[in-house]
Design a protein around this motif. Structure first.
Motif, PDB file in Angstrom:
ATOM      1  N   GLY A  26      52.955  37.913  26.412  1.00 22.40           N
ATOM      2  CA  GLY A  26      53.193  39.288  26.818  1.00 22.40           C
ATOM      3  C   GLY A  26      52.067  39.686  27.765  1.00 22.40           C
ATOM      4  O   GLY A  26      50.993  40.111  27.316  1.00 22.40           O
ATOM      5  N   ASP A  27      52.280  39.503  29.059  1.00 21.03           N
ATOM      6  CA  ASP A  27      51.183  39.698  30.015  1.00 21.03           C
ATOM      7  C   ASP A  27      51.597  40.461  31.264  1.00 21.03           C
ATOM      8  O   ASP A  27      50.938  40.382  32.301  1.00 21.03           O
ATOM      9  N   TRP A  28      52.706  41.234  31.156  1.00 19.23           N
ATOM     10  CA  TRP A  28      53.204  41.859  32.383  1.00 19.23           C
ATOM     11  C   TRP A  28      53.886  43.199  32.120  1.00 19.23           C
ATOM     12  O   TRP A  28      54.358  43.845  33.048  1.00 19.23           O
ATOM     13  N   GLY A  29      53.935  43.609  30.866  1.00 25.65           N
ATOM     14  CA  GLY A  29      54.637  44.837  30.519  1.00 25.65           C
ATOM     15  C   GLY A  29      53.707  46.036  30.412  1.00 25.65           C
ATOM     16  O   GLY A  29      52.586  46.043  30.935  1.00 25.65           O
ATOM     17  N   ARG A  30      54.174  47.074  29.703  1.00 19.84           N
ATOM     18  CA  ARG A  30      53.433  48.328  29.615  1.00 19.84           C
ATOM     19  C   ARG A  30      52.017  48.191  29.042  1.00 19.84           C
ATOM     20  O   ARG A  30      51.111  48.928  29.459  1.00 19.84           O
ATOM     21  N   PRO A  31      51.775  47.265  28.087  1.00 24.07           N
ATOM     22  CA  PRO A  31      50.387  47.122  27.624  1.00 24.07           C
ATOM     23  C   PRO A  31      49.399  46.862  28.766  1.00 24.07           C
ATOM     24  O   PRO A  31      48.249  47.309  28.710  1.00 24.07           O
ATOM     25  N   MET A  32      49.853  46.147  29.821  1.00 20.18           N
ATOM     26  CA  MET A  32      48.962  45.905  30.956  1.00 20.18           C
ATOM     27  C   MET A  32      48.654  47.217  31.677  1.00 20.18           C
ATOM     28  O   MET A  32      47.524  47.463  32.104  1.00 20.18           O
ATOM     29  N   GLY A  33      49.673  48.078  31.796  1.00 23.42           N
ATOM     30  CA  GLY A  33      49.454  49.376  32.418  1.00 23.42           C
ATOM     31  C   GLY A  33      48.506  50.238  31.612  1.00 23.42           C
ATOM     32  O   GLY A  33      47.644  50.947  32.176  1.00 23.42           O
ATOM     33  N   LEU A  34      48.630  50.182  30.280  1.00 21.83           N
ATOM     34  CA  LEU A  34      47.727  50.956  29.415  1.00 21.83           C
ATOM     35  C   LEU A  34      46.286  50.465  29.534  1.00 21.83           C
ATOM     36  O   LEU A  34      45.340  51.271  29.570  1.00 21.83           O
ATOM     37  N   GLU A  80      53.808  49.566  39.388  1.00 21.57           N
ATOM     38  CA  GLU A  80      53.105  49.236  40.625  1.00 21.57           C
ATOM     39  C   GLU A  80      52.421  47.866  40.533  1.00 21.57           C
ATOM     40  O   GLU A  80      52.339  47.131  41.524  1.00 21.57           O
ATOM     41  N   LEU A  81      51.922  47.535  39.344  1.00 19.05           N
ATOM     42  CA  LEU A  81      51.348  46.197  39.137  1.00 19.05           C
ATOM     43  C   LEU A  81      52.413  45.138  39.399  1.00 19.05           C
ATOM     44  O   LEU A  81      52.171  44.157  40.119  1.00 19.05           O
ATOM     45  N   GLN A  82      53.588  45.337  38.822  1.00 15.98           N
ATOM     46  CA  GLN A  82      54.667  44.372  38.982  1.00 15.98           C
ATOM     47  C   GLN A  82      55.176  44.295  40.422  1.00 15.98           C
ATOM     48  O   GLN A  82      55.694  43.265  40.841  1.00 15.98           O
ATOM     49  N   ASN A  83      54.981  45.373  41.177  1.00 17.87           N
ATOM     50  CA  ASN A  83      55.428  45.405  42.573  1.00 17.87           C
ATOM     51  C   ASN A  83      54.342  45.001  43.561  1.00 17.87           C
ATOM     52  O   ASN A  83      54.538  45.110  44.773  1.00 17.87           O
ATOM     53  N   GLY A  84      53.188  44.536  43.022  1.00 16.11           N
ATOM     54  CA  GLY A  84      52.186  43.927  43.891  1.00 16.11           C
ATOM     55  C   GLY A  84      51.013  44.785  44.294  1.00 16.11           C
ATOM     56  O   GLY A  84      50.281  44.428  45.239  1.00 16.11           O
ATOM     57  N   ASN A  85      50.756  45.911  43.612  1.00 17.06           N
ATOM     58  CA  ASN A  85      49.592  46.738  43.940  1.00 17.06           C
ATOM     59  C   ASN A  85      48.320  45.893  43.906  1.00 17.06           C
ATOM     60  O   ASN A  85      47.958  45.350  42.859  1.00 17.06           O
ATOM     61  N   PRO A  86      47.597  45.743  45.042  1.00 17.35           N
ATOM     62  CA  PRO A  86      46.456  44.821  45.098  1.00 17.35           C
ATOM     63  C   PRO A  86      45.293  45.233  44.200  1.00 17.35           C
ATOM     64  O   PRO A  86      44.611  44.365  43.637  1.00 17.35           O
ATOM     65  N   TYR A 133      45.452  46.874  41.310  1.00 21.66           N
ATOM     66  CA  TYR A 133      45.809  46.591  39.918  1.00 21.66           C
ATOM     67  C   TYR A 133      45.861  45.083  39.665  1.00 21.66           C
ATOM     68  O   TYR A 133      45.481  44.614  38.581  1.00 21.66           O
ATOM     69  N   ARG A 134      46.320  44.327  40.648  1.00 23.97           N
ATOM     70  CA  ARG A 134      46.341  42.869  40.513  1.00 23.97           C
ATOM     71  C   ARG A 134      44.922  42.322  40.337  1.00 23.97           C
ATOM     72  O   ARG A 134      44.691  41.395  39.551  1.00 23.97           O
TER      73      ARG A 134
END
Length: 559
Positions: A154-162, A206-212, A214-215
């Motif tokens: 689990g490395d790409w969902g809402r927990p990453m945003g939090l 935005e992370l999933q869409n490539g925000n540099p 956040y990446r």
């Protein structure tokens, strides 16, 4: 040698002269060995089609079975069961014959277990997916199947945003301990502050869409978290995963797979979200659709699992994909499997093995003393502390490496011996006992066998197990050893790792009964008998060592 299969096939071949259906004829191993080495219900099954009583049928087919060259004796019990005793010479020939496992139907199996979450500490809920998944992987490899193990993180969902939202406000963490504190803190805040939750959702999309920006943050903290997970798995003696491919890496294939779904008209827009309906006309219970993309435009948990099937079929072309997760995910995997078949993946066996919970004595999920969720390492440490206490009370002084091995065996064997679907109680003091159905008892038996062989040195029986007639405890032990091949194949077929664990306990009981009743190194034991029994010890240790290794345990030098 699969003794059970050989005997079963031979009996059915002998009974083929009756020209009737033998598919329901079974050959079993009696619980009480004195009744026989094998028994069959053949007379009960054939009574109706042949129009005679089971006893009459038993008397008719008894001579056919007795004529088999490996059969020493036969008898009829109860309403018509036939008990069969094997010749000692046949048992010796079988135990001395070195046979490689030949699997005529080798499978390509993708195994999905672990499923750890980046940014979160591994907890007791990860124990069963890790231990059962790893053991099944070892069993499949042992039987010659080609496996590929996946840690679907689990490395790409809402927990990453939090986590990223928290880092933006509080600064970058320096280690995994700090990261593991960020997620619960940010989650607590999100539950109390709707604006914070919306911010986390937006960051996730935005992370999933490539925000540099956040990446860059993600690429800094994710390896720290994964490194901590790897350290824990090494301590648990878990085989390295063939692929740590989680939601992030699967996301690369979503645009490609989405074209397949669109071409099949499977994606439907509903209130701003994109869904895949999976309900069938035959469903009596509610069956929600799969959420392919949220109304915020973020990738979903279900989309990642569904795309993972696409990736694995495209890359591995497996015959089977097996998932080991909490049984509470049964509905989720039913949805994913249905969507997979709708997408055209109907030539693979998709299977979910749902496991039960680890509870406390109260039957509720196991908690720490302060009421929190127990970490996976914390549970292992509890086992270590209990072993240290027992060893101290016994007056022994064992090295830390041995203490760790005993504690690991206690924890893992206790998990494996239970039916994977059932809940079980975790009690550190109970599982670390050196007596009874426990991991330490298994290791102690192996250490005892090693000790015998060290004492005799090179003076072993070159011709193998050789004395006849066999004493009853020798006989029972050899038959238990010869049953290993059946057990391991059945454990694989049924996805039942508890069969391996409980067989190992039964094997140890037979070994210790043999040890107590059949002297080996005593002065009054003649040379031939000693060599014969040393050979039995060798055969016992060979099988026990394989079973222990398949469970991911380690045999210490002393106990």
């Amino acid at each position: 040698m699969n003794l059970h299969k050989f005997v079963s096939d031979s009996i059915k071949e002998k009974l083929a002269v009756l020209n009737t259906d033998l598919s329901n004829v079974t050959i079993e191993i009696p619980k009480i060995r004195e009744h026989g080495d094998f028994s069959t219900n053949a007379a009960m099954v054939l009574a109706k089609p042949l129009g005679q009583s089971p006893r009459d049928i038993a008397n008719m087919i008894l001579p056919h079975i007795a004529a088999l060259p490996f059969v020493a004796d036969t008898s009829i019990a109860g309403p018509g069961f036939i008990n069969i005793k094997l010749k000692d010479e046949f048992i010796l020939e079988s135990i001395n014959h070195k046979s490689e496992i030949i699997n005529q139907k080798s499978q390509i199996i993708d195994l999905d277990y672990g499923g750890y979450n980046i940014g979160k500490d591994l907890h007791i809920g990860h124990l069963r997916t890790t231990v059962v998944g790893d053991t099944f992987n070892r069993i499949a490899k042992h039987l010659g199947h080609k496996t590929k193990s996946y840690n679907h993180m689990g490395d790409w969902g809402r927990p990453m945003g939090l986590i990223i939202a928290w880092i933006l406000e509080h600064g970058m963490p320096t280690d995994a301990d700090e990261i593991n504190k960020m997620y619960p803190a940010s989650t607590t805040r999100a539950n109390e502050d709707p604006e914070w939750m919306e911010r986390a959702k937006k960051i996730t999309a935005e992370l999933q869409n490539g925000n540099p920006e956040y990446r860059k943050i993600y690429d800094t903290f994710a390896p720290m978290s994964l490194g901590r997970i790897d350290d824990i798995l090494a301590r648990l003696n878990i085989l390295p995963f063939d692929e740590n491919r989680g939601e992030r890496l699967v996301a690369e294939y979503i645009p490609e797979f989405e074209k397949v779904l669109i071409a099949k008209n499977l994606i439907v827009t509903d209130d701003g979200a994109e869904i895949i309906p999976v309900k069938l006309n035959t469903d009596n219970a509610p069956m929600p659709p799969i959420m392919w993309r949220s109304s915020a435009g973020a990738q979903t948990y279900a989309a990642a699992d569904l795309t993972a099937v696409y990736y694995r079929m495209r890359t591995d072309n497996p015959t089977d994909i097996i998932y080991f997760t909490d049984s509470r995910q049964n509905l989720h995997f039913t949805q994913v499997f249905r969507a997979s078949r709708l997408a055209g993946f109907d030539n693979v066996n998709l299977q979910h093995i749902g496991y039960g919970a680890v509870t406390g004595a109260d039957g509720k999920p196991f908690k720490t003393r302060d009421g929190g969720v127990a970490s996976l390492i914390g549970v292992l440490d509890l086992s270590v502390e209990s072993v240290q206490k027992r060893v101290a009370e016994s007056g022994k002084n064992l090295p830390d490496e041995t203490i760790q091995a005993i504690a690991l065996a206690a924890l893992k064997f206790n998990d494996l011996m239970h039916d994977v679907k059932s809940d079980y109680i975790f009690d550190a003091d109970a599982i670390t006992s050196f007596e009874g159905r426990t991991g330490p008892y298994i290791l102690y038996t192996a250490v005892r066998l090693n000790s015998i062989l060290k004492r005799v040195g090179a003076h072993t029986c070159a011709q193998g197990v050789c004395n006849t007639p066999l004493q009853s405890d020798e006989r029972n032990l050899l038959l238990t050893i010869l049953d290993f091949n059946r057990i391991i194949n059945t454990a694989f077929d049924r996805r039942a790792t508890d069969m391996l664990a409980n067989y190992t306990y039964d094997l140890c009981q037979s070994i210790n009964t043999f040890y107590h009743n059949c002297p080996i190194l005593r002065d009054d034991v003649d040379t031939a008998t000693r060599a014969h029994r040393i050979a039995i010890v060798q055969k016992s240790l060979e099988t026990l060592s394989i079973a222990i290794d398949l469970m991911g345990l380690k045999i210490p030098d002393e106990m």
